[in-house]
Design an enzyme around this catalytic site. Structure first.
Site, PDB file in Angstrom:
ATOM      1  N   LYS A   1      -3.830   7.846   3.153  1.00 32.04           N
ATOM      2  CA  LYS A   1      -5.025   7.526   3.935  1.00 32.04           C
ATOM      3  C   LYS A   1      -4.891   8.016   5.382  1.00 32.04           C
ATOM      4  O   LYS A   1      -5.880   8.422   6.002  1.00 32.04           O
ATOM      5  CB  LYS A   1      -5.293   6.023   3.915  1.00 32.04           C
TER       6      LYS A   1
ATOM      7  N   TYR B   1       0.830  -1.211   0.000  1.00 29.42           N
ATOM      8  CA  TYR B   1       0.000   0.000   0.000  1.00 29.42           C
ATOM      9  C   TYR B   1       0.864   1.261   0.000  1.00 29.42           C
ATOM     10  O   TYR B   1       0.470   2.289  -0.539  1.00 29.42           O
ATOM     11  CB  TYR B   1      -0.926  -0.026   1.212  1.00 29.42           C
TER      12      TYR B   1
END
Length: 255
Positions: free
Chosen positions: A161, A154
């Site tokens: 995020k 990620y």
């Protein structure tokens, strides 16, 4: 009466019928809401085509969250279809491949900046652009992937995020006095088009169904969409700055 009866909602991020945003729009319409979608550029025609698969074909207004002109004109464009908004759904995220899939250390600022602008700052930009249409009782809901952890592959999207989640808390602080709630739904891995664009995404949901007490179906976006619908409704009138986990309970378990 449906859970969202009479609500006017703006939903971003509908690209395919596998998109979480598509299921949010579908469920919202089934629960009595009127929906307006956003899209831009080459994706605009795709969104318009996918919109026809919803129970009621909604209008689609142009919005590129990196364009100050589009943001400035958003309220006017939405007013062509409704005079106010009761809710806004942020389902926008993007990071160049160069900062995903194991490229954390080699990620360059220009690409990281793109990820942060589109995936984090855009929440503030969208909320401010929609603000003239929202009043007391309105709700902004965004979608996140639990940013407390460093997930495999990620990389800089995980950092984006984390910024996204912090942005939601500050928005909750500054929009709260106007009666506008800001909350997020942290979903487990869902096999959307966006997820499939992350190199090695399968590593993120490896073992998830076994570790989640309730189990987890990565092909089913309905549970996430229901949580978003609930936060858009009047059933959480005193909840803001919150992150609701819809992941089968995975987040609460030890490793």
């Amino acid at each position: 009466m449906g859970l969202l009866d009479g609500k006017k909602l703006l939903v971003t991020g509908v690209l395919m019928d596998s998109s979480i945003a598509f299921h949010v729009a579908r469920l919202a319409q089934q629960e009595g809401a009127e929906v307006v979608l956003t899209s831009f550029g080459r994706q605009l025609r795709l969104t318009q085509a996918i919109a026809k698969r919803l129970p009621v074909t909604p209008p689609v207004v142009e919005l590129d969250v990196t364009s100050s002109d589009d943001l400035d004109q958003l309220a006017g464009r939405v007013r062509e279809h409704t005079d106010h908004l009761d809710g806004v759904v942020h389902s926008i995220g993007f990071a160049p491949q160069s900062v995903l899939g194991g490229n954390f250390l080699s990620g360059q600022w220009e690409d990281v900046a793109t990820a942060l602008q589109i995936s984090a700052y855009s929440l503030k930009a969208l909320a401010v652009a929609s603000r003239p249409l929202m009043g007391r009782g309105s709700s902004v809901v965004g979608l996140t992937f639990d940013a407390r952890y460093a997930w495999p592959v990620y990389d800089w999207m995980g950092v984006a995020k984390a910024a996204f989640e912090s942005t939601a808390r500050y928005l909750a602080r500054d929009l709260g006095p106007e009666g506008i709630r800001v909350n997020l739904v942290a979903a487990g891995p869902v096999h959307t088009t966006a997820a499939k664009s992350i190199p090695g995404f399968e590593k993120m949901d490896d073992g998830w169904p076994e570790r989640a007490p309730l189990g987890w179906d990565a092909s089913d976006a309905e549970p996430t969409a229901r949580a978003v619908a609930a936060l858009l409704s009047d059933w959480f009138p005193a909840t803001t700055g919150e992150i609701v986990h819809v992941d089968g309970g995975f987040h609460a378990m030890g490793f």
